[in-house]
Design an enzyme around this catalytic site. Structure first.
Site, PDB file in Angstrom:
ATOM      1  N   HIS A   7      -3.593  -8.609  -7.623  1.00 50.12           N
ATOM      2  CA  HIS A   7      -3.433  -7.933  -6.435  1.00 50.12           C
ATOM      3  C   HIS A   7      -4.403  -8.480  -5.288  1.00 50.12           C
ATOM      4  O   HIS A   7      -4.380  -8.130  -4.055  1.00 50.12           O
ATOM      5  CB  HIS A   7      -3.886  -6.322  -6.559  1.00 50.12           C
ATOM      6  CG  HIS A   7      -5.292  -5.825  -6.520  1.00 50.12           C
ATOM      7  ND1 HIS A   7      -6.312  -6.342  -7.811  1.00 50.12           N
ATOM      8  CD2 HIS A   7      -6.313  -5.473  -5.754  1.00 50.12           C
ATOM      9  CE1 HIS A   7      -7.224  -5.926  -7.470  1.00 50.12           C
ATOM     10  NE2 HIS A   7      -7.377  -5.482  -6.224  1.00 50.12           N
TER      11      HIS A   7
HETATM   12  C1  UD1 Z   1      -7.931  -2.076  -2.272  1.00 54.57           C
HETATM   13  C2  UD1 Z   1      -9.496  -2.573  -2.270  1.00 54.57           C
HETATM   14  C3  UD1 Z   1      -9.680  -3.487  -3.453  1.00 54.57           C
HETATM   15  C4  UD1 Z   1      -9.366  -2.715  -4.821  1.00 54.57           C
HETATM   16  C5  UD1 Z   1      -8.092  -2.313  -4.777  1.00 54.57           C
HETATM   17  C6  UD1 Z   1      -7.559  -1.769  -5.903  1.00 54.57           C
HETATM   18  C7  UD1 Z   1     -10.118  -2.964   0.171  1.00 54.57           C
HETATM   19  C8  UD1 Z   1     -10.715  -3.878   1.224  1.00 54.57           C
HETATM   20  N1  UD1 Z   1      -9.449  -3.341  -0.971  1.00 54.57           N
HETATM   21  O1  UD1 Z   1      -7.057  -3.201  -2.190  1.00 54.57           O
HETATM   22  O2  UD1 Z   1     -10.864  -3.894  -3.301  1.00 54.57           O
HETATM   23  O3  UD1 Z   1      -9.615  -3.847  -5.625  1.00 54.57           O
HETATM   24  O4  UD1 Z   1      -7.737  -1.347  -3.745  1.00 54.57           O
HETATM   25  O5  UD1 Z   1      -6.155  -1.297  -5.870  1.00 54.57           O
HETATM   26  O6  UD1 Z   1     -10.570  -1.715   0.433  1.00 54.57           O
HETATM   27  N2  UD1 Z   1      -0.270   0.639  -0.693  1.00 54.57           N
HETATM   28  C9  UD1 Z   1       0.881   1.564  -1.205  1.00 54.57           C
HETATM   29  N3  UD1 Z   1       0.767   2.503  -1.776  1.00 54.57           N
HETATM   30  C10 UD1 Z   1      -0.514   2.758  -2.144  1.00 54.57           C
HETATM   31  C11 UD1 Z   1      -1.582   2.080  -1.802  1.00 54.57           C
HETATM   32  C12 UD1 Z   1      -1.507   0.827  -1.091  1.00 54.57           C
HETATM   33  O7  UD1 Z   1       2.139   1.033  -0.736  1.00 54.57           O
HETATM   34  O8  UD1 Z   1      -0.788   4.012  -2.755  1.00 54.57           O
HETATM   35  C13 UD1 Z   1       0.052  -0.759   0.148  1.00 54.57           C
HETATM   36  C14 UD1 Z   1      -0.789  -0.504   1.459  1.00 54.57           C
HETATM   37  O9  UD1 Z   1       0.332   0.070   2.410  1.00 54.57           O
HETATM   38  C15 UD1 Z   1      -0.855  -1.940   1.733  1.00 54.57           C
HETATM   39  C16 UD1 Z   1      -1.186  -2.615   0.387  1.00 54.57           C
HETATM   40  O10 UD1 Z   1      -0.386  -1.783  -0.647  1.00 54.57           O
HETATM   41  O11 UD1 Z   1       0.330  -2.460   2.277  1.00 54.57           O
HETATM   42  C17 UD1 Z   1      -2.711  -2.877   0.241  1.00 54.57           C
HETATM   43  O12 UD1 Z   1      -3.395  -1.586   0.016  1.00 54.57           O
HETATM   44  P1  UD1 Z   1      -4.907  -1.566   0.425  1.00 54.57           P
HETATM   45  O13 UD1 Z   1      -5.539  -0.277   0.373  1.00 54.57           O
HETATM   46  O14 UD1 Z   1      -5.194  -2.041   2.151  1.00 54.57           O
HETATM   47  O15 UD1 Z   1      -5.550  -2.593  -0.166  1.00 54.57           O
HETATM   48  P2  UD1 Z   1      -5.641  -3.017  -1.892  1.00 54.57           P
HETATM   49  O16 UD1 Z   1      -4.838  -4.453  -2.086  1.00 54.57           O
HETATM   50  O17 UD1 Z   1      -4.833  -1.852  -2.493  1.00 54.57           O
END
Ligand code: UD1
Length: 371
Positions: free
Chosen positions: A209
């Site tokens: 991820h």
């Molecule tokens: C975040 C953390 C990372 C951690 C990871 C674990 C930061 C900078 N990054 O990264 O350190 O290892 O979480 O999972 O805080 N999304 C969904 N549904 C959800 C959650 C996220 O659709 O429940 C989508 C978001 O809208 C976004 C993408 O996934 O488009 C990434 O989510 P985001 O929280 O920005 O970062 P992660 O890659 O999850």
């Protein structure tokens, strides 16, 4: 009449939940504190958040900020704007933040600016790679924290080299391992084995991820080619993170991911069952490097560096490069000799949270004494 002090816990993303749960549990035995749990909503899908609350026995959040996705600035800013009035209203004696996600940084910034002491659980980890958003979050959060709870001696050293006074650093061990050891016996291996058609120690678990691995199509393509080679030898179970799922929707990835057993993100207990019975694990996650070390399962980390060097030096972790270039060699080793074995680092014993509670109890008592 005893004076009740408020402790606010801030969680937001999947890897926060297993770190906060044991701390909240351990603090229940400290008298005269009221614990408030705030969920920022950085992760919001039910299988990225709610199921973890259930599996870990976390209380329902007292406040939900519902920030959801967005750019780093949008996410961090939204948490700060929604959290600030709550901190002003609650006037906590302490704010506890865990890990290194954007919610961790935002919580620490709001608390520090409101002159509320911050305790950072999992302090001092450093990859020394400033292209990782988590590295920025770790360094700034530590700088803002009054109490720094570290999992390993390297973390203490990093903090001391950055000028943090020794009396702020408390090596307590690894709270995430507290959660793992607490629930390991309840992990539903039989159900997972049947559902996914797996044989004990004859499959690998893949998680992917990190933006560096999945946001660049060329890198993702390269990784998928290498992963297909692994999948030709043993089943690869791939619970897909939402960020990665978005990328894999591109038509060019459809055929490549078809050789993998692709599933939705899994609840904590189900994922733990998969880790515990795998032949090896391929990952770019931070926490999984630690979990596999404790479970004594070889871990091949798809990164060039790690903020958790103890898992390489003492545990079962091997860095195989962000492009997976060392994967064929590591996989050949696994097939020849069963893979790397290690030992569990000191203080990763399931009692880290009770050590944290002892320090926090003393800290809060000393705050009352000076009033
Ligand atoms: C975040 C953390 C990372 C951690 C990871 C674990 C930061 C900078 N990054 O990264 O350190 O290892 O979480 O999972 O805080 N999304 C969904 N549904 C959800 C959650 C996220 O659709 O429940 C989508 C978001 O809208 C976004 C993408 O996934 O488009 C990434 O989510 P985001 O929280 O920005 O970062 P992660 O890659 O999850």
């Amino acid at each position: 009449m005893p004076l009740v002090q408020r402790v606010v816990h801030i969680v937001g993303a999947r890897p926060n939940f297993m770190k906060a749960a044991p701390v909240i549990e351990a603090l229940r035995s400290v008298p005269d504190i009221e614990q408030i749990l705030i969920h920022t909503g950085q992760h919001y899908d039910s299988n990225m958040a709610d199921v973890f609350f259930r599996d870990l026995g976390l209380p329902t959040p007292d406040r939900s900020l519902d920030v959801r996705g967005g750019s780093h600035a949008q996410q961090t800013g939204a948490v700060m704007m929604r959290l600030e009035p709550i901190i002003d209203e609650l006037l906590p004696a302490l704010v506890v933040v865990v890990g290194d996600v954007n919610s961790t940084l935002a919580g620490a910034l709001v608390a520090a600016k409101a002159c509320v002491p911050v305790a950072h659980v999992e302090a001092g980890l450093r990859s020394f790679d400033w292209t990782m958003p988590e590295e920025v979050n770790r360094v700034v959060t530590d700088r803002l924290s009054t109490l720094l709870f570290t999992p390993s001696p390297d973390a203490d050293r990093n903090l001391r080299l950055e000028g943090v006074p020794a009396d702020r650093i408390h090596r307590v061990g690894n709270v995430m391992i507290d959660s793992l050891l607490r629930v390991r016996d309840r992990a539903p291996w039989d159900e997972m084995r049947r559902r996914l058609g797996l044989a004990d120690r004859f499959y690998t678990v893949l998680t992917l991820h990190r933006p560096a691995n999945v946001d660049d199509p060329a890198r993702l393509r390269e990784l998928l080619v290498r992963l297909q080679e692994v999948a030709a030898r043993m089943p690869v179970v791939f619970p897909v993170h939402p960020r990665t799922a978005q990328r894999l929707k591109e038509p060019e990835f459809a055929t490549w991911s078809s050789s993998l057993t692709v599933v939705e993100p899994l609840p904590y207990l189900e994922f733990l069952a998969l880790l515990d019975h795998a032949a090896c694990v391929l990952t770019d996650s931070g926490g999984i490097q630690e979990e596999t070390t404790v479970l004594d399962v070889p871990c091949f980390t798809l990164r060039d560096n790690t903020e958790r060097p103890v898992t390489v030096e003492q545990g079962t972790n091997t860095l195989v490069g962000a492009d997976g270039r060392l994967l064929p060699e590591a996989f050949a080793d696994l097939r020849a000799g069963g893979g790397k074995r290690g030992h569990v680092p000191d203080l990763w014993d399931g009692r880290a949270a009770s050590r944290i509670a002892e320090v926090l109890e003393r800290f809060l008592a000393s705050k009352l004494a000076v009033k």
